[in-house]
Design an enzyme around this catalytic site. Structure first.
Site, PDB file in Angstrom:
ATOM      1  N   HIS A   1      74.732  64.107  64.759  1.00 11.00           N
ATOM      2  CA  HIS A   1      73.339  63.725  64.496  1.00 11.00           C
ATOM      3  C   HIS A   1      72.714  64.887  63.722  1.00 11.00           C
ATOM      4  CE1 HIS A   1      74.142  61.856  68.507  1.00 11.00           C
ATOM      5  NE2 HIS A   1      73.336  60.882  68.129  1.00 11.00           N
TER       6      HIS A   1
ATOM      7  N   ASP B   1      71.738  67.716  65.922  1.00 13.49           N
ATOM      8  CA  ASP B   1      72.794  68.483  66.612  1.00 13.49           C
ATOM      9  C   ASP B   1      73.149  69.713  65.797  1.00 13.49           C
ATOM     10  OD1 ASP B   1      73.133  66.154  68.159  1.00 13.49           O
ATOM     11  OD2 ASP B   1      74.859  65.502  66.968  1.00 13.49           O
TER      12      ASP B   1
ATOM     13  N   GLU C   1      75.685  50.515  67.126  1.00 18.99           N
ATOM     14  CA  GLU C   1      76.416  50.833  68.368  1.00 18.99           C
ATOM     15  C   GLU C   1      75.738  50.192  69.567  1.00 18.99           C
ATOM     16  OE1 GLU C   1      77.473  55.000  68.851  1.00 18.99           O
ATOM     17  OE2 GLU C   1      77.352  54.814  71.025  1.00 18.99           O
TER      18      GLU C   1
ATOM     19  N   HIS D   1      79.600  52.133  77.337  1.00 17.38           N
ATOM     20  CA  HIS D   1      78.514  51.175  77.103  1.00 17.38           C
ATOM     21  C   HIS D   1      78.963  49.764  77.470  1.00 17.38           C
ATOM     22  CE1 HIS D   1      76.668  54.072  73.875  1.00 17.38           C
ATOM     23  NE2 HIS D   1      76.817  54.624  75.060  1.00 17.38           N
TER      24      HIS D   1
HETATM   25  C1  XLS Z   1      74.584  57.430  73.450  1.00 19.36           C
HETATM   26  C2  XLS Z   1      75.321  57.092  72.248  1.00 19.36           C
HETATM   27  C3  XLS Z   1      75.224  58.129  71.131  1.00 19.36           C
HETATM   28  C4  XLS Z   1      75.692  57.555  69.843  1.00 19.36           C
HETATM   29  C5  XLS Z   1      75.236  58.304  68.643  1.00 19.36           C
HETATM   30  O1  XLS Z   1      74.801  56.917  74.528  1.00 19.36           O
HETATM   31  O2  XLS Z   1      76.654  56.874  72.579  1.00 19.36           O
HETATM   32  O3  XLS Z   1      75.936  59.267  71.479  1.00 19.36           O
HETATM   33  O4  XLS Z   1      77.070  57.447  69.796  1.00 19.36           O
HETATM   34  O5  XLS Z   1      73.862  58.325  68.524  1.00 19.36           O
HETATM   35 NI    NI Z   2      78.287  56.682  71.254  1.00 23.49          NI
HETATM   36 NI    NI Z   3      77.051  56.720  75.231  1.00 28.24          NI
END
Ligand code: XLS
Ligand code: NI
Ligand code: NI
Length: 436
Positions: free
Chosen positions: A100, A103, A231, A270
């Protein structure tokens, strides 16, 4: 100066090796199903957990020993950290990384200052990429940490938060292009709601779609040809995230004319939070032609939150790689370790153990899945199960030759459906175990 003076370059030593700093299964040059393991797996290290993780949790402070990091939010510290990150990835033999914007470089007092900080660090990232040959799998922007995003970014009730996020993603796209990134990911950090009474769900989703269209437009404008990903995640930090799972994302993309413009970046933990298996999520994305990349980690079923642990379960990695190979493997995507060492794993060397374990687990999963697919036994068993669709009325239905009327006539004449055969789930599971 080395940050990991006691760690050599990690080599493949074979399954019998007792060396904890060696691969037992990941042999980058070994060809499996027509491609080297390196090219199949496209391992990627994440900057956020691996180089910015502190071990802090809601109940306690930072625990991890990171002697190279002075803990300051200075650009100097950030640039120094880049050297450490690349030493780590080079020794590990990871061909890719992901980050990111926030980061890698500290946020400044103004947007302009943040851009300037980012540029300074990107210069160093670019130099290190050139030195090592390590590439950027995908870039992304952190649209969730700063309090300006407390109501969300693209879905905020505050239009200025949307505008700020747009400016941030514009810059992140430029930087990703500058670094030759092969993709760009949207994880909708706070794009969801805590309470429906105060939420205009329809408006928020339309704005999110508008935001993604702007990103696609801008990428075209600057010549960024990388793959966009979305995502899925069902909750954390909000009670409900709009991109809750693969199916919800696909529906959102279709509804808003974004199908084909974004693929999915699926994360194991997730999937668990969404009440699905990772295998399910990959199959759903693959079937829709939208399988992009995976964030390889695992959760803890007894904890129930996004623990982002390194994946070591061979059954899980076999399921992942079986579905990935079934849908022709990765093109722009890869196996991105969105995972963090435990708070108790405090030494720098634990970062190596964690990644080695994940890479070996995926290498085994790849080999097992490739053997299963080459052998064809399971695929054959699945095909047999659907044999009624290959001829007779089944083939006719699939060829579009039937209607309710014709099928009614067919069944009235026949009187009863053909008898069912066994699903053989237990046999399937036994056969799978034979490959492990
Ligand atoms: C958070 C997400 C994050 C994404 C990138 O739970 O996994 O890390 O992969 O923003
Ligand atoms: Ni992620
Ligand atoms: Ni995650």
């Amino acid at each position: 100066m080395s940050a990991f003076p006691d760690v050599p370059s990690i080599k493949f030593e074979g399954p019998e090796s007792r060396n904890p700093l060696a691969f037992r299964h990941y042999n980058p040059e070994e060809v499996v199903a027509g491609k080297t393991m390196r090219d199949h797996l496209r391992f990627s290290v994440v900057y956020w957990h691996t180089f910015r993780g502190t071990g802090g949790d809601p109940f306690g402070a930072a625990t991890l020993q990171r002697p190279w990091d002075d803990g300051s939010a200075s650009v100097e510290n950030a640039v120094k950290r880049v050297g450490v990150a690349f030493e780590f990835m080079e020794k590990l033999g990871a061909p890719y990384y992901a980050f990111h914007d926030r980061d890698v470089a500290p946020e400044g007092a103004t947007l302009a200052e943040s851009h300037k900080n980012l540029d300074a660090v990107v210069k160093e990232l670019k130099a290190q990429q050139a030195r090592t040959g390590i590439k950027l799998l995908w870039g992304t922007a952190n649209l969730f940490s700063n309090p300006r995003y407390l109501h969300g970014a693209a879905t905020s009730c505050n239009a200025d938060a949307f505008a700020y996020a747009a400016a941030q993603v514009k810059k992140a796209l430029e930087v990703t292009l500058e670094l030759g990134g092969e993709g760009y990911t949207f994880w909708g950090g706070r794009e969801g709601y805590q309470c429906l009474w105060n939420t205009d769900l329809k408006r928020e989703q339309a704005n999110l779609a508008r935001f993604l269209h702007m990103a696609v437009e801008y990428a075209k404008q600057i010549g960024f040809k990388g793959q966009f990903y979305i995502e899925p995640k069902p909750k954390e930090p909000t009670k409900h995230q709009y991109d809750s799972d693969a199916a919800a994302c696909l529906n959102f993309l279709r509804e808003h004319g974004l199908m084909g413009k974004l693929k999915l970046n699926l994360e194991t933990n997730h999937a668990t939070l969404a009440g699905h298996s990772m295998q399910h999520e990959i199959e759903v994305a693959g079937a829709a032609g939208a399988l992009g990349s995976i964030d390889a980690n695992t959760g803890d079923l007894l904890l129930g939150w996004d623990t982002d642990q390194f994946p070591t379960d061979i059954y899980l990695t076999t399921q992942c790689m079986h579905s990935v190979l079934k849908y022709d493997g990765f093109t722009t995507g890869g196996v991105n370790f969105d995972a963090k060492v435990r708070r108790e794993s405090i030494e720098p060397v634990d970062l190596f153990y964690a990644h080695i374990g994940g890479m070996d687990a995926f290498a085994r999963g790849l080999k097992i899945a490739a053997a299963m697919l080459a052998d064809g036994r399971v695929a054959g068993m699945v095909r047999d199960r659907y044999a009624s669709w290959d001829s007779g009325v089944g083939a006719e239905i699939e060829a579009g030759k039937h209607s309710f009327e014709s099928l009614s006539k067919y069944m009235l004449a026949k009187g009863e459906a053909a008898p069912n055969s066994s699903g053989r789930q237990e046999l399937f599971e036994n056969v799978i175990n034979q490959y492990l």
